[in-house]
Design a protein around this motif. Structure first.
Motif, PDB file in Angstrom:
ATOM      1  N   GLN A   1       0.831  -1.211   0.000  1.00 56.04           N
ATOM      2  CA  GLN A   1       0.000   0.000   0.000  1.00 56.04           C
ATOM      3  C   GLN A   1       0.862   1.257   0.000  1.00 56.04           C
ATOM      4  O   GLN A   1       0.607   2.203  -0.744  1.00 56.04           O
ATOM      5  CB  GLN A   1      -0.930   0.016   1.205  1.00 56.04           C
ATOM      6  CG  GLN A   1      -1.794   1.282   1.227  1.00 56.04           C
ATOM      7  CD  GLN A   1      -2.514   1.476   2.542  1.00 56.04           C
ATOM      8  OE1 GLN A   1      -2.096   0.956   3.568  1.00 56.04           O
ATOM      9  NE2 GLN A   1      -3.590   2.233   2.516  1.00 56.04           N
TER      10      GLN A   1
ATOM     11  N   ASP B   1       1.398  12.890   3.201  1.00 55.47           N
ATOM     12  CA  ASP B   1       1.278  11.498   2.778  1.00 55.47           C
ATOM     13  C   ASP B   1       2.354  10.668   3.470  1.00 55.47           C
ATOM     14  O   ASP B   1       3.543  10.884   3.268  1.00 55.47           O
ATOM     15  CB  ASP B   1       1.440  11.424   1.255  1.00 55.47           C
ATOM     16  CG  ASP B   1       1.175  10.043   0.706  1.00 55.47           C
ATOM     17  OD1 ASP B   1       0.984   9.112   1.511  1.00 55.47           O
ATOM     18  OD2 ASP B   1       1.158   9.902  -0.525  1.00 55.47           O
TER      19      ASP B   1
ATOM     20  N   LEU C   1       0.881   4.029  -2.912  1.00 53.26           N
ATOM     21  CA  LEU C   1       0.544   5.427  -2.626  1.00 53.26           C
ATOM     22  C   LEU C   1       1.699   6.379  -2.915  1.00 53.26           C
ATOM     23  O   LEU C   1       1.474   7.561  -3.182  1.00 53.26           O
ATOM     24  CB  LEU C   1       0.099   5.582  -1.166  1.00 53.26           C
ATOM     25  CG  LEU C   1      -1.225   4.912  -0.801  1.00 53.26           C
ATOM     26  CD1 LEU C   1      -1.505   5.061   0.693  1.00 53.26           C
ATOM     27  CD2 LEU C   1      -2.370   5.489  -1.623  1.00 53.26           C
TER      28      LEU C   1
END
Length: 199
Positions: free
Chosen positions: A163, A175, A167
């Motif tokens: 993940q 982030d 991302l």
């Protein structure tokens, strides 16, 4: 540099730029400066080439690390070993995702690729199985809780790594995937072991 190495370098470049689905063996051979026949003297097919690129040209040490994992069970620092695996997995998935994502848009090519990986005993599942086997050995050594499920722990850790890698290709404000890999790896492993450490 050997012919095989030149082909691997060209394959890595072409696959990174065009994705696995759009990269052809003809284009890879041309980029390496050889004929397609020469490419097939060193690699059975495009899947064989892709597996070699991931194991020999990806910047991550994940394939070699996973191969040596069984010998590390029961010794050294468990958290440090898992952090090393997580950091390498994030790097590996970050590199592999852009190359392999395009294949999912081509069902026939995807099925042929799956069949070729099954035949070789390779593929993304091999990493998860290797980590689960290591965690099972650690559980037997008493370094994980008796009720811990090694397969689930492996899936949780590698899934989180995947993940973050995914991302990282879509950066946004604050982030977490943009944080240094070692910090992410440390935090993921700490969360994993919080519920799996022996009482």
């Amino acid at each position: 540099m050997s012919t095989r190495d030149r082909i691997l370098d060209a394959a890595h470049q072409v696959m990174a730029e065009r994705g696995l689905a759009r990269a052809t063996t003809k284009e890879i051979a041309r980029a390496a400066g050889y004929s397609e026949a020469t490419l097939y003297k060193h690699f059975r097919d495009k899947t064989d080439l892709f597996v070699a690129v991931l194991s020999e040209r990806a910047p991550s040490a994940l394939p070699a690390l996973m191969a040596g994992l069984p010998q590390r069970a029961g010794s050294g620092d468990l958290a440090a070993t898992l952090e090393e695996v997580a950091s390498a997995a994030i790097a590996f998935y970050t590199e592999a995702f852009p190359m392999s994502a395009s294949i999912f848009s081509e069902p026939d090519l995807l099925e042929a690729h799956r069949a070729a990986l099954r035949e070789r005993g390779a593929g993304p599942g091999a990493i998860s199985h290797a980590l689960a086997a290591y965690l099972e050995a650690e559980r037997r050594a008493g370094r994980l809780a008796p009720g811990a499920d090694p397969a689930s722990l492996a899936d949780l850790l590698l899934g989180a790594c995947f993940q973050h890698a995914f991302l990282s290709h879509f950066p946004g404000p604050r982030d977490r995937a943009r944080e240094p890999r070692r910090r992410l790896a440390r935090d993921l492993v700490a969360a994993l072991l919080a519920g799996a450490a022996p009482h």
